[in-house]
Design a protein around this motif. Structure first.
Motif, PDB file in Angstrom:
ATOM      1  N   PHE A 116     -11.520  82.928   4.980  1.00  0.00           N
ATOM      2  CA  PHE A 116     -13.076  83.653   4.406  1.00  0.00           C
ATOM      3  C   PHE A 116     -12.953  83.953   3.073  1.00  0.00           C
ATOM      4  CE2 PHE A 116     -14.219  87.655   3.119  1.00  0.00           C
ATOM      5  CZ  PHE A 116     -16.176  87.658   3.300  1.00  0.00           C
ATOM      6  N   GLY A 120     -16.034  79.175   1.380  1.00  0.00           N
ATOM      7  CA  GLY A 120     -17.715  79.281   0.594  1.00  0.00           C
ATOM      8  C   GLY A 120     -18.256  79.035   2.354  1.00  0.00           C
ATOM      9  N   ALA A 123     -17.555  81.587   4.851  1.00  0.00           N
ATOM     10  CA  ALA A 123     -17.937  83.022   4.442  1.00  0.00           C
ATOM     11  C   ALA A 123     -19.329  83.039   4.739  1.00  0.00           C
ATOM     12  CB  ALA A 123     -17.401  83.124   2.803  1.00  0.00           C
ATOM     13  N   ARG A 124     -20.239  81.951   4.997  1.00  0.00           N
ATOM     14  CA  ARG A 124     -21.753  82.082   5.071  1.00  0.00           C
ATOM     15  C   ARG A 124     -22.049  81.536   5.773  1.00  0.00           C
ATOM     16  NH1 ARG A 124     -21.072  78.993  -0.415  1.00  0.00           N
ATOM     17  NH2 ARG A 124     -21.397  77.227   0.366  1.00  0.00           N
ATOM     18  N   VAL A 127     -21.746  85.354   7.489  1.00  0.00           N
ATOM     19  CA  VAL A 127     -22.645  85.615   6.762  1.00  0.00           C
ATOM     20  C   VAL A 127     -24.033  85.435   7.792  1.00  0.00           C
ATOM     21  CG1 VAL A 127     -24.746  86.275   5.189  1.00  0.00           C
ATOM     22  CG2 VAL A 127     -22.718  85.973   4.388  1.00  0.00           C
TER      23      VAL A 127
ATOM     24  N   PHE B 116     -26.662  83.107  -2.550  1.00  0.00           N
ATOM     25  CA  PHE B 116     -25.778  83.251  -1.321  1.00  0.00           C
ATOM     26  C   PHE B 116     -25.704  81.497  -1.121  1.00  0.00           C
ATOM     27  CE2 PHE B 116     -26.217  82.406   3.205  1.00  0.00           C
ATOM     28  CZ  PHE B 116     -24.799  82.674   3.306  1.00  0.00           C
ATOM     29  N   GLY B 120     -20.130  81.512  -3.497  1.00  0.00           N
ATOM     30  CA  GLY B 120     -19.245  81.812  -2.921  1.00  0.00           C
ATOM     31  C   GLY B 120     -18.356  83.336  -2.870  1.00  0.00           C
ATOM     32  N   ALA B 123     -21.635  85.501  -1.740  1.00  0.00           N
ATOM     33  CA  ALA B 123     -21.501  85.072   0.686  1.00  0.00           C
ATOM     34  C   ALA B 123     -20.611  86.076   0.680  1.00  0.00           C
ATOM     35  CB  ALA B 123     -20.926  83.415   1.141  1.00  0.00           C
ATOM     36  N   ARG B 124     -19.819  86.321   0.043  1.00  0.00           N
ATOM     37  CA  ARG B 124     -17.957  87.035   0.799  1.00  0.00           C
ATOM     38  C   ARG B 124     -18.128  88.357   0.440  1.00  0.00           C
ATOM     39  NH1 ARG B 124     -14.772  82.866  -1.222  1.00  0.00           N
ATOM     40  NH2 ARG B 124     -14.895  83.233  -3.142  1.00  0.00           N
TER      41      ARG B 124
END
Lengths: 232, 232
Positions: A116, A120, A123-124, A127, B116, B120, B123-124
């Motif tokens: 994570f 990226g 991570a998205r 989300v 976003f 990255g 996003a995190r």
DNA sequence: CACTATGATTGACAATTATCAAGATCGCAA
DNA sequence: TTGCGATCTTGATAATTGTCAATCATAGTG
């Protein structure tokens, strides 16, 4: 981990956009296990060591306090659970138990957090998944605070009807005592609630439900996309 | 947007790790507005055009269905709300109204989503924020399903006591009718619940609360970190 | 200083929900 | 098939919570 499980997980929205090598790295520490029914997989309060993925079977998320217990959600294939605890490296807020024989993949939480931090797109994806989960719980909260038990049952039945194809007759997908707990009532009251819905166009025999008067039933239930639509 | 607001927002965990230029880009379309008390900022079901940041004052998140209404949360400075709707580009699940005169920053949702997608670290940060929000709602859900109204009030008071410094005497931070709604009960029942807690070491006069017997009160409330700790 | 509007409290009552105790039903295994 | 255990149902009752109406308290306002 067997190749088939690997593929199934790869297809989840959560993992589908990852680079091949990060996905492999993530799967390296993961493993798949078969569990019989009624096994407690995790206990609330424990540290979140693994992100879980249900590959087959089903899992009940529940919580206890002061001798009482309540079901909060059911996880069905293929999806993950306790993502938030994994991400935050915080203790589980819910316990989990298998409802039936289940195949579960376990991915070490620290690997998830490590990937994570560097990927990226992962991570998205997280989300999106978390936002979805958050909105689901908000809907559950609204349902619980704004509706009576009869209304909750009626709307649950409409949702279940849609899930199973929209025909007038369909069957409940889990046992009534759990349904009662999910809906925030006792099994006794669930029985009475089913009876109470008969005047509005419902028939029930065991696990088989028939909505005999769709219009009247919906007039009573007043379904609302901001509570009842899974996607919205 | 005034420089001061800009700085306050920049300090939020959500934005503090962003690159300077992406932050500027995000703030370019944003603006700050002052609202009087009791103004409806957003209405559930509307498309989520802006991510909101409360800079001063406070905001009530609530929801309605079938003529009933319930408060789901209170947003205090400095924090954002309706992040999940913004991210998912989905309709608001809750309405929001100012509780008092408030200063609110509005950041276009599409800008948030655009940043976003390319940043990255943003996003995190969003993941962390969303995971936190998710866990808060789960705790609220557990509280609602596992505790009676008296227990909910008792534990709310213990949380409020901790928030205000832990002394025996403290005051409620908002009006009782809203507290009742947040706790999932009627104002009338809240009144009776306060009375009902007196035997367990509680005194109340207007908005002033005193826990006269902390041990006994906690014995009744049975606070639990997995429900009551904001951080856990 | 009344006067008014709003919120808070109280009491009486109704509705809802939970609890306890039998029975009834169902699925499963001997 | 029979019997066992679990779930489900039903009835009686209690506890909890909501509703309605009236009263009280309080903060503004003219």
């Amino acid at each position: 981990m067997p190749d088939s499980a690997f593929k199934e997980i790869r297809h989840l929205a959560l993992f589908s956009q990852m680079a091949d090598d990060t996905f492999s790295a993530l799967m390296r520490g993961a493993y798949v296990q078969n569990f019989p029914a009624q096994i407690e997989l995790i206990t609330e309060g424990d540290p979140s060591d693994f992100l879980h993925v249900v590959l087959s079977g089903s899992v009940d998320l529940f919580s206890s306090w002061n001798g009482r217990e309540t079901s909060l959600a059911t996880v069905r294939p293929i999806s993950t659970f306790i993502l938030a605890a994994t991400i935050k490296d915080a203790p589980y807020l819910m316990s989990a138990r298998t409802l039936e024989k289940s195949r579960i993949a376990l991915i070490p939480s620290q690997d998830v957090r490590a990937v994570f931090d560097i990927d990226g797109s992962f991570a998205r994806a997280i989300v999106t998944e978390l936002a979805q989960c958050y909105r689901s719980v908000i809907k559950a909260q609204k349902e619980l605070k704004l509706r009576t038990s009869l209304e909750r049952l009626a709307n649950y039945l409409l949702r279940q009807q849609r899930r199973t194809g929209g025909t007038a007759a369909f069957s409940l997908d889990y046992e009534k005592r759990r349904l009662a707990s999910v809906l925030g009532m006792t099994p006794e009251n669930l029985s009475r609630a089913f009876k109470g819905l008969e005047p509005f166009g419902l028939q029930i025999e065991g696990t088989r439900v028939t909505i005999t008067d769709q219009a009247e039933f919906e007039r009573f239930a007043k379904p609302n996309p901001l509570i009842d639509d899974a996607s919205a």
